[in-house]
Design an enzyme around this catalytic site. Structure first.
Site, PDB file in Angstrom:
ATOM      1  N   VAL A   1       0.860  -1.190   0.000  1.00 44.49           N
ATOM      2  CA  VAL A   1       0.000   0.000   0.000  1.00 44.49           C
ATOM      3  C   VAL A   1       0.895   1.238   0.000  1.00 44.49           C
ATOM      4  O   VAL A   1       1.168   1.836   1.051  1.00 44.49           O
ATOM      5  CB  VAL A   1      -0.954  -0.007   1.211  1.00 44.49           C
ATOM      6  CG1 VAL A   1      -1.966   1.130   1.110  1.00 44.49           C
ATOM      7  CG2 VAL A   1      -1.682  -1.341   1.311  1.00 44.49           C
TER       8      VAL A   1
ATOM      9  N   SER B   1       5.011   7.853  -8.945  1.00 46.14           N
ATOM     10  CA  SER B   1       6.350   7.396  -8.574  1.00 46.14           C
ATOM     11  C   SER B   1       7.072   8.370  -7.655  1.00 46.14           C
ATOM     12  O   SER B   1       8.155   8.066  -7.161  1.00 46.14           O
ATOM     13  CB  SER B   1       7.189   7.180  -9.844  1.00 46.14           C
ATOM     14  OG  SER B   1       6.640   6.158 -10.642  1.00 46.14           O
TER      15      SER B   1
ATOM     16  N   ILE C   1      -4.004  -0.431  -5.492  1.00 38.64           N
ATOM     17  CA  ILE C   1      -3.565  -1.397  -4.493  1.00 38.64           C
ATOM     18  C   ILE C   1      -4.056  -2.777  -4.937  1.00 38.64           C
ATOM     19  O   ILE C   1      -5.249  -3.070  -4.924  1.00 38.64           O
ATOM     20  CB  ILE C   1      -4.100  -1.044  -3.092  1.00 38.64           C
ATOM     21  CG1 ILE C   1      -3.777   0.425  -2.767  1.00 38.64           C
ATOM     22  CG2 ILE C   1      -3.534  -1.993  -2.062  1.00 38.64           C
ATOM     23  CD1 ILE C   1      -2.312   0.794  -2.891  1.00 38.64           C
TER      24      ILE C   1
ATOM     25  N   ALA D   1      11.811  -6.616  -6.348  1.00 38.35           N
ATOM     26  CA  ALA D   1      10.498  -6.437  -6.989  1.00 38.35           C
ATOM     27  C   ALA D   1      10.648  -6.256  -8.490  1.00 38.35           C
ATOM     28  O   ALA D   1       9.845  -6.788  -9.276  1.00 38.35           O
ATOM     29  CB  ALA D   1       9.782  -5.249  -6.361  1.00 38.35           C
TER      30      ALA D   1
ATOM     31  N   GLN E   1      -1.192 -10.094 -33.929  1.00 39.31           N
ATOM     32  CA  GLN E   1      -1.187  -9.814 -35.370  1.00 39.31           C
ATOM     33  C   GLN E   1      -1.181 -11.111 -36.170  1.00 39.31           C
ATOM     34  O   GLN E   1      -1.847 -11.213 -37.205  1.00 39.31           O
ATOM     35  CB  GLN E   1       0.039  -8.968 -35.724  1.00 39.31           C
ATOM     36  CG  GLN E   1       0.107  -8.530 -37.169  1.00 39.31           C
ATOM     37  CD  GLN E   1      -0.933  -7.475 -37.512  1.00 39.31           C
ATOM     38  OE1 GLN E   1      -1.428  -6.793 -36.637  1.00 39.31           O
ATOM     39  NE2 GLN E   1      -1.263  -7.364 -38.789  1.00 39.31           N
ATOM     40  N   ILE E   2      -0.459 -12.092 -35.696  1.00 44.47           N
ATOM     41  CA  ILE E   2      -0.432 -13.390 -36.369  1.00 44.47           C
ATOM     42  C   ILE E   2      -1.833 -14.005 -36.379  1.00 44.47           C
ATOM     43  O   ILE E   2      -2.240 -14.637 -37.355  1.00 44.47           O
ATOM     44  CB  ILE E   2       0.575 -14.331 -35.675  1.00 44.47           C
ATOM     45  CG1 ILE E   2       2.007 -13.852 -35.940  1.00 44.47           C
ATOM     46  CG2 ILE E   2       0.397 -15.775 -36.147  1.00 44.47           C
ATOM     47  CD1 ILE E   2       3.071 -14.602 -35.162  1.00 44.47           C
ATOM     48  N   HIS E   3      -2.578 -13.786 -35.297  1.00 43.69           N
ATOM     49  CA  HIS E   3      -3.952 -14.295 -35.217  1.00 43.69           C
ATOM     50  C   HIS E   3      -4.901 -13.547 -36.164  1.00 43.69           C
ATOM     51  O   HIS E   3      -6.014 -14.021 -36.434  1.00 43.69           O
ATOM     52  CB  HIS E   3      -4.495 -14.150 -33.795  1.00 43.69           C
ATOM     53  CG  HIS E   3      -4.030 -15.196 -32.839  1.00 43.69           C
ATOM     54  ND1 HIS E   3      -2.734 -15.280 -32.392  1.00 43.69           N
ATOM     55  CD2 HIS E   3      -4.707 -16.196 -32.215  1.00 43.69           C
ATOM     56  CE1 HIS E   3      -2.621 -16.287 -31.539  1.00 43.69           C
ATOM     57  NE2 HIS E   3      -3.807 -16.867 -31.411  1.00 43.69           N
ATOM     58  N   GLY E   4      -4.510 -12.373 -36.624  1.00 43.02           N
ATOM     59  CA  GLY E   4      -5.395 -11.579 -37.468  1.00 43.02           C
ATOM     60  C   GLY E   4      -6.632 -11.153 -36.697  1.00 43.02           C
ATOM     61  O   GLY E   4      -6.579 -10.869 -35.500  1.00 43.02           O
TER      62      GLY E   4
ATOM     63  N   GLU F   1       5.501  -1.084 -11.108  1.00 41.00           N
ATOM     64  CA  GLU F   1       6.867  -1.243 -10.586  1.00 41.00           C
ATOM     65  C   GLU F   1       7.837  -0.249 -11.224  1.00 41.00           C
ATOM     66  O   GLU F   1       9.014  -0.542 -11.408  1.00 41.00           O
ATOM     67  CB  GLU F   1       7.368  -2.682 -10.796  1.00 41.00           C
ATOM     68  CG  GLU F   1       6.587  -3.740 -10.060  1.00 41.00           C
ATOM     69  CD  GLU F   1       6.659  -3.633  -8.552  1.00 41.00           C
ATOM     70  OE1 GLU F   1       7.580  -2.964  -8.051  1.00 41.00           O
ATOM     71  OE2 GLU F   1       5.794  -4.205  -7.871  1.00 41.00           O
TER      72      GLU F   1
END
Length: 555
Positions: free
Chosen positions: A285, A293, A319, A414, A508-511, A535
């Site tokens: 938290v 940041s 959170i 992390a 993109q390959i899947h279209g 992070e």
């Protein structure tokens, strides 16, 4: 006979090492060029650094690519001297080195529409010298289209990147976690994502039984005590199945590292075994709506009550897993008169798990869910503290004003863990893109046979290798107790880019099918996008890497 027959084995190892060394010299020249603009009398001029931010961040990206090349060259050397390099790995090294060296010479993409080129940093001559290097030229000047085709062909035949670490404990642990991920998470992940469901409690318990929440916790506190490289292996495998599963360990990692390094003996004894066993799920938290940041601007405050307890007031946002968590690590301002980071303290605060109709069933704590594109399974929340009570012994280390310093010690772990998550996501994107390219037929053949598709698959594979090795290198440095804040930042920076690129290319390959929610790649794209933000956003990460390198003594 593989396409890179003329450039393999010991010759490839030597070429990789020499080319990586040449890239390091190019980065030295880049550091000198930027330093002339932003450093005076050994100190970074903040205003000038901010004005020259594009050049500084470009330097950070150049250094990051160089780190990838160096880490992969060392991996190449280790593999060649042990089990030897397989043909697919040889091809991946050639493709990866030729691409990243060419980027250093011609221009490094910081984002899709921001390319930093050598002239931007007055590095035209240094780039020419890099291109003229004999070993660099072997990678950059040759036509490697045949190698890319060969790499893609090997993928379609079932070959995969070597991932053995020559450590029986880690390799067996990887195999065990991979089986769990394949059997318990991967088949259900997309269904859970579409339903915006939490990871089931039963799956959490099974993860706890595997020791996943106590990987880096010392055995005397119920953990496995295996270190950050083990954490990377486990996180990568879980995130390949679903980023939510891999991310569950992040909160345990942060909380455990905070308590291990800064907690009192009583706090370690009380909390670490519960985190390691999975009995208590932590949440971090820290972030506030207007701070992001800039942690020095945090306004959440905590003050002592008459009974010695602490009372927290303020608002937090983004959170993760806030409702179902049992333990919060809360950063709050306890010394209002102290400027910036100096007034911050860290608290360990227990809370009851939330219910579906009452997410925060405890006085002084409330919140609401933030609906998100991806990264589901734990859920994100805005959280408000209004006279929330924390017992007197909840101040971490019983030390006021040390919160930011305590938190800084967790950043390396992390960010390394986040890099491992990105590698796992990228691997899944490659798997999905490859499977679809092999199944989908157009004009009488599988689309994997077309060069524009096979090139995509080859480059994805190569980049995953380079990003993975940068991540593992940072983890090894951390395990060896060496300073690795910059390495960790680089790993997070490059793996986030690689994960997003892999997800985007696989879609993109899947279209058009990739844009349909029913296809898993749609989830991978949404999950990959967050990696460049949390992070430490990519811009913040580049800032940290640049300042760290510029401020570091050449020795």
């Amino acid at each position: 006979m593989v396409a890179c027959e003329r450039f393999r084995g010991e010759h490839l190892v030597l070429a990789a090492i020499e080319a990586a060394a040449a890239a390091e010299q190019f980065v030295v020249a880049a550091k000198t060029a930027v330093s002339r603009e932003v450093i005076k009398d050994g100190r970074i001029l903040t205003d000038e650094f901010d004005r020259r931010q594009r050049a500084a961040h470009g330097f950070a990206w150049m250094a990051t690519l160089s780190e990838c090349l160096s880490a992969t060259a060392h991996w190449c050397q280790r593999r060649a001297s042990s089990d030897g390099l397989d043909p697919l790995s040889e091809c991946a090294i050639v493709v990866g080195f030729s691409e990243y060296l060419a980027q250093l010479i011609g221009g490094v993409p910081m984002t899709q529409n921001e390319i930093v080129r050598p002239p931007d940093l007055a590095l035209s001559q240094a780039a020419a010298d890099l291109a003229a290097n004999e070993w660099v030229g072997k990678f950059v000047l040759a036509d490697w289209s045949g190698v890319r085709s060969e790499l893609a062909r090997l993928l379609t035949e079932g070959h995969r990147l070597q991932d053995a670490l020559d450590d029986d404990t880690l390799d067996s642990f990887r195999a065990e976690v991979r089986r769990f991920a394949d059997e318990r998470v991967l088949p259900n992940a997309h269904k859970w994502h579409l339903a915006d469901a939490l990871i089931p409690d039963q799956v959490l318990q099974e993860m706890a039984d595997l020791g996943i929440f106590g990987i880096c916790i010392a055995p005397e506190f119920g953990g496995l005590g295996l270190g950050k490289l083990a954490m990377c292996v486990v996180t990568e495998e879980l995130s390949r199945a679903w980023i939510a599963a891999g991310s569950l360990g992040t909160r345990s990692e942060i909380a455990a590292e905070l308590i291990t390094h800064a907690g009192t003996e009583a706090q370690k004894t009380r909390w670490l075994p519960k985190i390691a066993s999975g009995e208590f799920l932590p949440t971090a938290v820290f972030t506030e709506p207007d701070a992001g940041s800039d942690l020095g601007s945090l306004r959440t405050r905590a003050s002592r009550a008459a009974d010695g307890s602490w009372r927290i007031f303020g608002a937090k946002t983004w959170i993760t897993h806030a409702s179902r968590s049992d333990l919060m690590t809360v950063l709050a301002r306890t010394l209002p008169g102290a400027p910036g980071y100096a007034g911050l303290s860290m608290f360990i605060a227990q809370k009851p798990r939330g219910l579906s109709d009452n997410p925060f069933p405890v006085p002084g704590l409330s919140g609401g869910e933030i609906e998100v594109l991806g990264y589901r399974g734990m859920r994100e929340y805005d959280v408000a503290f209004d006279d929330f009570k924390v017992p007197a012994d909840g101040l971490l280390g019983n030390a006021e004003g040390q919160g930011f310093k305590q938190l800084m010690r967790t950043f390396e772990g992390a960010r390394i863990q986040t890099a491992a998550r990105a590698v796992g996501v990228a691997r899944r994107a490659l798997e999905l893109g490859l499977a679809y390219a092999m199944e989908r037929r157009q004009f009488g053949k599988a689309i994997a046979a077309f060069p524009r598709i096979s090139d995509k698959l080859a480059t994805m594979t190569a980049e995953i290798l380079l990003a993975r090795e940068a991540t593992y290198s940072a983890a090894r440095a951390k395990d060896a107790a060496r300073r690795c804040d910059i390495q960790a930042g680089m790993a997070k920076l490059i793996t986030a880019r690689v994960a997003w690129s892999a997800a985007d290319v696989a879609l993109q390959i899947h279209g058009g099918n990739g844009y349909a929610l029913e296809y898993e790649i749609s989830r991978i794209l949404c999950d990959a996008r967050i990696l460049n933000i949390f992070e430490g956003a990519a811009e913040i990460q580049a800032q940290v890497v640049a300042r760290g390198l510029l401020g570091r003594d050449p020795a």
